[in-house]
Motif scaffolding. Sequence first.
Motif, PDB file in Angstrom:
ATOM      1  N   ASP A  22      16.932   7.742  23.311  1.00 27.70           N
ATOM      2  CA  ASP A  22      17.067   6.455  23.985  1.00 27.70           C
ATOM      3  C   ASP A  22      18.437   5.833  23.777  1.00 27.70           C
ATOM      4  O   ASP A  22      19.172   5.552  24.719  1.00 27.70           O
ATOM      5  CB  ASP A  22      16.092   5.507  23.262  1.00 27.70           C
ATOM      6  N   ASP A  69       7.519  -3.098  28.880  1.00 27.75           N
ATOM      7  CA  ASP A  69       7.078  -2.201  29.965  1.00 27.75           C
ATOM      8  C   ASP A  69       5.859  -2.796  30.672  1.00 27.75           C
ATOM      9  O   ASP A  69       5.748  -2.750  31.905  1.00 27.75           O
ATOM     10  CB  ASP A  69       6.648  -0.832  29.410  1.00 27.75           C
ATOM     11  N   GLY A 128       4.102   1.179  21.192  1.00 32.07           N
ATOM     12  CA  GLY A 128       4.643   2.479  21.596  1.00 32.07           C
ATOM     13  C   GLY A 128       5.297   3.165  20.416  1.00 32.07           C
ATOM     14  O   GLY A 128       4.737   3.180  19.314  1.00 32.07           O
ATOM     15  N   ASP A 157       3.152   4.924  27.379  1.00 35.50           N
ATOM     16  CA  ASP A 157       3.841   5.771  26.394  1.00 35.50           C
ATOM     17  C   ASP A 157       2.879   6.464  25.433  1.00 35.50           C
ATOM     18  O   ASP A 157       3.065   7.638  25.142  1.00 35.50           O
ATOM     19  CB  ASP A 157       4.914   4.984  25.622  1.00 35.50           C
TER      20      ASP A 157
END
Length: 509
Positions: A22, A69, A128, A157
């Motif tokens: 990431d 998200d 997550g 996720d």
Amino acid sequence: MSRFSGSTDVPVLTADEMRAWDSSTIRRTGIPERVLMETAARAAASVVDRLYPHGRVAVAVGSGNNGGDALVLARTLAAWGRDVIAVQAGSRMPDEALLHGWRIPVVPAEGAAEAFGGAATIVDGLLGTGATGAPREAYALVIRAMNDSARPVVALDGPSGVDLTTGAAPGEAVRAAVTVTFGAPKRGLLLFPGRGLAGRIVAVEVGFAPREGDAARLITPAWAHQLLPAVPPDAHKGRMGRVVIVAGRAGMAGACVLAGTGALRAGAGMAVLVTPEANRVIVQSALPEALYTDRDTADAMEVQRGAAAVVAGPAMGTDDDSLAFLDAIARGSDVPLLLDADALTLLARDPGLRERMDRPLLLTPHPGEAGRLLSSSIKEITADPFAAAAALAERFRCAVLLKGTPSLVAETGRGTRVNVAGHAGLATGGNGDVLGGVIGALLARGMEPADAAAAGLYFSGRAAELAGRGRGLLPTDVADVLPDALLKVPVPGSSLNLPGILLDLPAAV
Ligand SMILES: NC(=O)C1=CN([C@@H]2O[C@H](COP(=O)(O)OP(=O)(O)OC[C@H]3O[C@@H](n4cnc5c(N)ncnc54)[C@H](O)[C@@H]3O)[C@@H](O)[C@H]2O)[C@@H](O)CC1
Ligand SMILES: Nc1ncnc2c1ncn2[C@@H]1O[C@H](COP(=O)(O)OP(=O)(O)O)[C@@H](O)[C@H]1O
Ligand SMILES: [K+]
């Protein structure tokens, strides 16, 4: 049936590796975190809308980026005309600006049961890759309400409460119908109990940079097929590889027949079955295509002359005579050797066997055999099979196929390969023997031990899927369908019919 994109390269990452990927993507490419989040959430919104197109969607929102998200997904679905409500689990909401001014009703954790009761579908955006330990109280309350609601849950996720590295669930954990995982499947989604809690696993591409280094990777159909050596049109049995199989002590002819069948169905030019005289009539009647050699009078060097690969172990026995014969076999040639079953028990008893041989080696233990080889318990092996497979590879300087769900292939200096093809119908005695034969044939065609092991797992698993006999599947059925698995590259894509799906794995049942 497992479905894949056409990609040969799908990493399987720990939570730490995911975070590092990431941030390196953000640093190297300049893509803002918000764009990754937008892409991830929109992909998940598409899956939710495709699978559950009717009724209200209740979105559980945690305070980290997994909650971010969830907010983006809630706003996206609202903009698509869906009726959406949010449940706030954390003490604070992620940045409200993510809602772009869309007004989504928000209820506190205490209102979760009612909110979920009034919804048709639930989205789990609580935790997550940033989660640590068991979900704390407000989160646990929301998770309980989710699991009690009898509504399908789509986890973002990963199912909250599952450790996305180990698959452990130390406290309350979401039981999802579907998990939409971002960028790459997480290791903890493929390991039990996480695999069972994740439901159907859909991995979506979200804009990460290509993955470098030696991370674990899925064994994909495209990768396995690309490894297969082409069959020359002028092939003859001598060029297609002679596989020698040392298996089946007296009264255990089945192991020998199954391994031989696996080898021939996987395309070996010739199979030589080395087994006691007591098994001769049975193996020659069951598999007339194979050659027979009496193990009690065989010369270990002579029997391996002309062999391209040797498979030793299935039900061969663990007495002193078997150890002496295995030792002579191991020292008697330099072609690749696969040790399975009883040969692994013998190796655990006499680890010096490794030093006395000079040839490419592959070990194919199940967790019990791996425990014997590493002097540890089955529990320790299954708690971290990635570490166990790597430790075995290091200890015995060879490739290792550690059986389990999932089965793994490790070799020092290479990324571990993870198999997701196949199903629980393979949990029948004898499938390991067929697998040994299949890998023997691939070794005999010149594949590297780790590649042959990974491809063997994929093709056997794929054959089990194609055979379609559920729990009544027999090892001979797997062998019968193998030629189809080897011939046909599955058409890429999933029944979701959405772009960017890297993997679509059915729920483990
Ligand atoms: N950063 C990125 O570029 C991307 C991240 N994404 C999402 O971001 C997630 C990771 O986000 P974060 O690192 O913010 O972490 P999470 O959102 O997974 O969790 C961190 C939050 O949960 C709390 N928390 C941790 N353990 C807890 C526990 N046991 N009980 C209750 N609360 C707990 C923390 O205090 C923190 O607020 C991924 O799983 C994914 O959903 C996606 O948007 C894709 C892109
Ligand atoms: N639930 C499952 N899902 C996928 N593959 C499985 C499952 N159970 C068993 N297998 C596979 O079937 C094979 C069984 O091998 P093994 O345990 O050695 O059996 P045996 O020696 O009795 O033939 C292994 O490749 C294993 O990974
Ligand atoms: K989640």
